[in-house]
Design a protein around this motif. Structure first.
Motif, mmCIF file in Angstrom:
data_model
loop_
_atom_site.group_PDB
_atom_site.id
_atom_site.type_symbol
_atom_site.label_atom_id
_atom_site.label_comp_id
_atom_site.label_asym_id
_atom_site.label_seq_id
_atom_site.Cartn_x
_atom_site.Cartn_y
_atom_site.Cartn_z
ATOM 1 N N PRO A 46 0.801 -1.230 0.000
ATOM 2 C CA PRO A 46 0.000 0.000 0.000
ATOM 3 C C PRO A 46 0.833 1.280 0.000
ATOM 4 N N GLY A 47 2.091 1.207 0.395
ATOM 5 C CA GLY A 47 2.951 2.377 0.383
ATOM 6 C C GLY A 47 3.471 2.721 -1.003
ATOM 7 N N PHE A 48 3.101 1.936 -2.002
ATOM 8 C CA PHE A 48 3.597 2.129 -3.360
ATOM 9 C C PHE A 48 2.459 2.454 -4.318
ATOM 10 N N GLU A 49 2.792 3.113 -5.420
ATOM 11 C CA GLU A 49 1.797 3.503 -6.429
ATOM 12 C C GLU A 49 1.416 2.277 -7.259
ATOM 13 N N THR A 50 0.524 1.453 -6.703
ATOM 14 C CA THR A 50 0.156 0.196 -7.338
ATOM 15 C C THR A 50 -0.834 0.362 -8.491
ATOM 16 N N ASP A 51 -1.160 1.611 -8.829
ATOM 17 C CA ASP A 51 -2.087 1.834 -9.938
ATOM 18 C C ASP A 51 -1.373 1.788 -11.294
ATOM 19 N N ARG A 52 -0.027 1.694 -11.298
ATOM 20 C CA ARG A 52 0.684 1.550 -12.574
ATOM 21 C C ARG A 52 2.033 0.884 -12.353
ATOM 22 N N LEU A 53 2.305 -0.082 -13.181
ATOM 23 C CA LEU A 53 3.585 -0.776 -13.143
ATOM 24 C C LEU A 53 4.611 -0.005 -13.965
ATOM 25 N N ILE A 54 5.858 -0.023 -13.498
ATOM 26 C CA ILE A 54 6.964 0.681 -14.147
ATOM 27 C C ILE A 54 8.071 -0.331 -14.448
ATOM 28 N N TYR A 55 8.699 -0.191 -15.603
ATOM 29 C CA TYR A 55 9.856 -1.012 -15.973
ATOM 30 C C TYR A 55 11.127 -0.194 -15.756
ATOM 31 N N ILE A 56 12.148 -0.817 -15.157
ATOM 32 C CA ILE A 56 13.458 -0.171 -15.026
ATOM 33 C C ILE A 56 14.545 -1.144 -15.477
ATOM 34 N N SER A 57 15.684 -0.600 -15.867
ATOM 35 C CA SER A 57 16.857 -1.432 -16.152
ATOM 36 C C SER A 57 18.103 -0.630 -15.817
ATOM 37 N N GLY A 58 19.137 -1.336 -15.403
ATOM 38 C CA GLY A 58 20.383 -0.675 -15.050
ATOM 39 C C GLY A 58 21.365 -1.657 -14.463
ATOM 40 N N THR A 59 22.268 -1.129 -13.638
ATOM 41 C CA THR A 59 23.265 -1.970 -12.977
ATOM 42 C C THR A 59 23.260 -1.692 -11.480
ATOM 43 N N VAL A 60 23.489 -2.740 -10.714
ATOM 44 C CA VAL A 60 23.574 -2.611 -9.262
ATOM 45 C C VAL A 60 24.758 -1.701 -8.945
ATOM 46 N N SER A 61 24.523 -0.696 -8.102
ATOM 47 C CA SER A 61 25.566 0.289 -7.823
ATOM 48 C C SER A 61 25.931 0.404 -6.344
ATOM 49 N N SER A 62 25.425 -0.506 -5.507
ATOM 50 C CA SER A 62 25.807 -0.516 -4.094
ATOM 51 C C SER A 62 25.737 -1.935 -3.554
ATOM 52 N N ASP A 63 26.499 -2.187 -2.488
ATOM 53 C CA ASP A 63 26.411 -3.499 -1.826
ATOM 54 C C ASP A 63 25.063 -3.660 -1.153
ATOM 55 N N GLY A 64 24.532 -2.581 -0.649
ATOM 56 C CA GLY A 64 23.222 -2.609 -0.018
ATOM 57 C C GLY A 64 23.171 -3.504 1.202
ATOM 58 N N VAL A 65 21.973 -4.004 1.478
ATOM 59 C CA VAL A 65 21.719 -4.871 2.618
ATOM 60 C C VAL A 65 21.065 -6.136 2.111
ATOM 61 N N TRP A 66 21.622 -7.289 2.452
ATOM 62 C CA TRP A 66 21.039 -8.580 2.103
ATOM 63 C C TRP A 66 20.557 -9.173 3.409
ATOM 64 N N GLY A 67 19.254 -9.017 3.709
ATOM 65 C CA GLY A 67 18.756 -9.505 4.988
ATOM 66 C C GLY A 67 17.292 -9.212 5.207
ATOM 67 N N ASN A 68 16.894 -9.272 6.467
ATOM 68 C CA ASN A 68 15.504 -9.111 6.861
ATOM 69 C C ASN A 68 15.277 -7.722 7.453
ATOM 70 N N PRO A 69 14.117 -7.124 7.366
ATOM 71 C CA PRO A 69 12.906 -7.695 6.794
ATOM 72 C C PRO A 69 12.893 -7.664 5.264
ATOM 73 N N HIS A 70 13.766 -6.879 4.643
ATOM 74 C CA HIS A 70 13.870 -6.826 3.187
ATOM 75 C C HIS A 70 15.315 -6.555 2.816
ATOM 76 N N SER A 71 15.687 -6.976 1.621
ATOM 77 C CA SER A 71 17.005 -6.638 1.091
ATOM 78 C C SER A 71 16.875 -5.343 0.309
ATOM 79 N N GLN A 72 17.927 -4.529 0.344
ATOM 80 C CA GLN A 72 17.901 -3.242 -0.357
ATOM 81 C C GLN A 72 19.258 -2.976 -0.998
#
Length: 185
Positions: A46-72
């Motif tokens: 519900p926190g996202f604009e679910t009234d339209r789907l968007i396509y993206i493409s690119g390259t991963v640019s950070s190590d981010g977080v691999w874990g719970n509650p979500h990976s980012q």
């Protein structure tokens, strides 16, 4: 004499009841406020604009977080993208025509950001659908999903493809989109 007044059994009983009521009230307040916490708004569909789907493409640019509650992690977007989703293999779970047609018709991102923060399911879920590791910096990433309602730099896929082989990964619970938005015209 004053200390005797506060040591009477009725006063002690009253203080215990007040303390118990206060704790119960705090628990009830937590139950009410818990579902609307920033984390819930940040991670829930519900926190996202679910009234339209968007396509993206690119390259991963950070190590981010691999874990719970979500990976980012962050993705630097390609400077030019096709008008809509290219022909990519849809995960088996999302191949119902009502869902796959929407994924295939998603329009490319036209927002102001050159990089988006991506939020995906935790490792146990992503691993169940084909991604058992953190994505690496420089790895290809394509996705169809939603932009966050309050932070337009945050993107949550319903499906994504990673690597040079475009391995598909389902990101919805079960086999249907969280919301079947109208098809673009």
């Amino acid at each position: 004499m004053k200390s005797m007044i506060f040591n009477t059994p009725s006063v002690i009983r009253g203080l215990r009841q007040l303390t118990t009521s206060g704790i119960a009230g705090l628990i009830a307040l937590g139950a009410v406020l818990g579902p609307v916490s920033p984390a819930a708004a940040h991670h829930g569909w519900p926190g996202f604009e679910t009234d339209r789907l968007i396509y993206i493409s690119g390259t991963v640019s950070s190590d981010g977080v691999w874990g719970n509650p979500h990976s980012q992690f962050d993705v630097t977007l390609d400077s030019s993208m096709p008008a809509d989703t290219p022909d990519l293999r849809i995960p088996d779970e999302l191949q119902d025509p009502e869902d796959s047609s929407r994924v295939n018709a998603a329009r490319s991102y036209k927002g102001p950001h050159k990089e988006l923060e991506i939020i995906i399911a935790p490792p146990a879920w992503s691993g169940r659908w084909g991604l058992g590791r953190a994505l690496k910096i420089g790895e290809r990433f394509r996705a169809v999903g939603y932009i966050n309602r309050t932070n337009d730099g945050l993107f949550r896929p319903v499906v994504f493809w990673y690597g040079d082989d475009n391995v598909p990964v389902n990101q919805v619970l079960g086999n249907t989109l969280p919301v079947r938005a109208p098809l673009p015209k």
